[in-house]
Design a protein around this motif. Structure first.
Motif, mmCIF file in Angstrom:
data_model
loop_
_atom_site.group_PDB
_atom_site.id
_atom_site.type_symbol
_atom_site.label_atom_id
_atom_site.label_comp_id
_atom_site.label_asym_id
_atom_site.label_seq_id
_atom_site.Cartn_x
_atom_site.Cartn_y
_atom_site.Cartn_z
ATOM 1 N N ILE A 122 52.347 46.949 39.583
ATOM 2 C CA ILE A 122 51.069 46.971 40.275
ATOM 3 C C ILE A 122 50.754 48.391 40.733
ATOM 4 C CG2 ILE A 122 51.096 44.577 41.054
ATOM 5 C CD1 ILE A 122 52.155 45.611 43.775
ATOM 6 N N GLU A 123 49.510 48.610 40.991
ATOM 7 C CA GLU A 123 49.038 49.882 41.544
ATOM 8 C C GLU A 123 49.542 49.992 42.983
ATOM 9 O OE1 GLU A 123 46.065 53.160 41.596
ATOM 10 O OE2 GLU A 123 46.610 51.990 39.860
ATOM 11 N N PHE A 136 49.345 58.493 37.030
ATOM 12 C CA PHE A 136 49.152 57.657 38.208
ATOM 13 C C PHE A 136 50.402 56.804 38.386
ATOM 14 C CE2 PHE A 136 45.097 58.631 36.372
ATOM 15 C CZ PHE A 136 44.285 58.942 37.455
ATOM 16 N N HIS A 137 50.781 56.570 39.631
ATOM 17 C CA HIS A 137 52.011 55.813 39.899
ATOM 18 C C HIS A 137 51.748 54.313 40.013
ATOM 19 C CE1 HIS A 137 54.656 59.230 40.381
ATOM 20 N NE2 HIS A 137 53.683 59.822 41.034
ATOM 21 N N GLY A 177 45.912 43.343 44.211
ATOM 22 C CA GLY A 177 45.795 41.890 44.335
ATOM 23 C C GLY A 177 46.510 41.277 45.524
ATOM 24 N N GLY A 178 47.002 42.130 46.433
ATOM 25 C CA GLY A 178 47.777 41.613 47.559
ATOM 26 C C GLY A 178 49.222 41.320 47.201
ATOM 27 N N TRP A 179 49.645 41.758 46.015
ATOM 28 C CA TRP A 179 50.967 41.405 45.527
ATOM 29 C C TRP A 179 52.103 42.272 46.069
ATOM 30 C CZ3 TRP A 179 50.182 40.274 39.600
ATOM 31 C CH2 TRP A 179 49.539 39.044 39.468
ATOM 32 N N THR A 223 40.283 43.572 42.585
ATOM 33 C CA THR A 223 40.857 44.478 41.598
ATOM 34 C C THR A 223 42.351 44.215 41.514
ATOM 35 O OG1 THR A 223 39.205 46.152 42.108
ATOM 36 C CG2 THR A 223 41.149 46.894 40.947
ATOM 37 N N LEU A 224 42.837 44.050 40.292
ATOM 38 C CA LEU A 224 44.273 43.849 40.090
ATOM 39 C C LEU A 224 44.703 44.709 38.910
ATOM 40 C CD1 LEU A 224 46.960 42.424 40.681
ATOM 41 C CD2 LEU A 224 46.225 40.600 39.141
ATOM 42 N N PHE A 225 45.188 45.892 39.202
ATOM 43 C CA PHE A 225 45.749 46.784 38.181
ATOM 44 C C PHE A 225 47.199 46.372 38.039
ATOM 45 C CE2 PHE A 225 45.214 50.906 36.087
ATOM 46 C CZ PHE A 225 43.838 50.942 35.931
#
Length: 174
Positions: free
Chosen positions: A122-123, A165-166, A130-132, A36-38
């Motif tokens: 990113i979320e 949502f942040h 995504g690990g970002w 998942t990559l928001f």
């Protein structure tokens, strides 16, 4: 007298030189390590912005004049809030075609103009980022804003309330 008039006309004429050509800079983002990559990508101070992805369904649509209430993702009806105090305010948003369904190992390359600020949002939940969170900081991105996010209209018994949502905004000058 004619010479004086000619000199006056020449003084009023402004010769403008074309602006120097912009130099495109490629930024290779780390491959994702979650399913998942928001996310989203934006830039300020760039006349053009694009991105490519190794995921066949993940494409980006450039949206000029990025402001609050801009639709964040192509497949969801969610909007952004808190953009006005960021480097991306009034700049370009690259609207991802997918909000979440991005496979592990997806690589993304951003192309922006030299001397611009490129940001990725990113979320906050690492399982949806995504690990970002850490890997973008390792690539020279700095966390700028945490009071930034997206708004979802929630149909709660027909009331049409919204829920926020942040997101985390990480930026880099290129």
């Amino acid at each position: 007298r004619i010479l004086a008039q000619t000199a006056a006309v020449l003084q009023m004429a402004t010769i403008t030189e074309p602006p120097p050509p912009t130099i495109p800079i490629d930024i290779d983002l780390p491959a994702t390590n979650t399913n998942t990559l928001f996310h989203g990508i934006c830039a300020g101070g760039s006349s053009s912005l694009s991105a490519t992805s190794s995921h066949s369904s993940l494409t980006y649509k450039a949206m000029d004049q990025f402001i609050d209430t801009t639709k964040a993702w192509g497949d969801l009806d969610y909007t952004i809030y808190g953009i006005e105090n960021t480097p991306c305010a009034g700049g370009i948003l690259l609207q991802p075609s997918l909000a979440e369904d991005v496979q592990v190992g997806t690589s993304i390359t951003i192309t922006a103009d030299e001397n611009s600020s490129v940001c990725v949002f990113i979320e906050g939940d690492p399982a949806r980022a995504g690990g970002w969170g850490a890997s973008l900081q390792d690539e020279g991105f700095t966390v700028l804003f945490k009071d930034f996010g997206w708004v979802a209209k929630v149909a709660q018994g027909g009331t049409g309330k919204s829920r926020t949502f942040h997101l985390i905004l990480l930026c880099k000058n290129v």
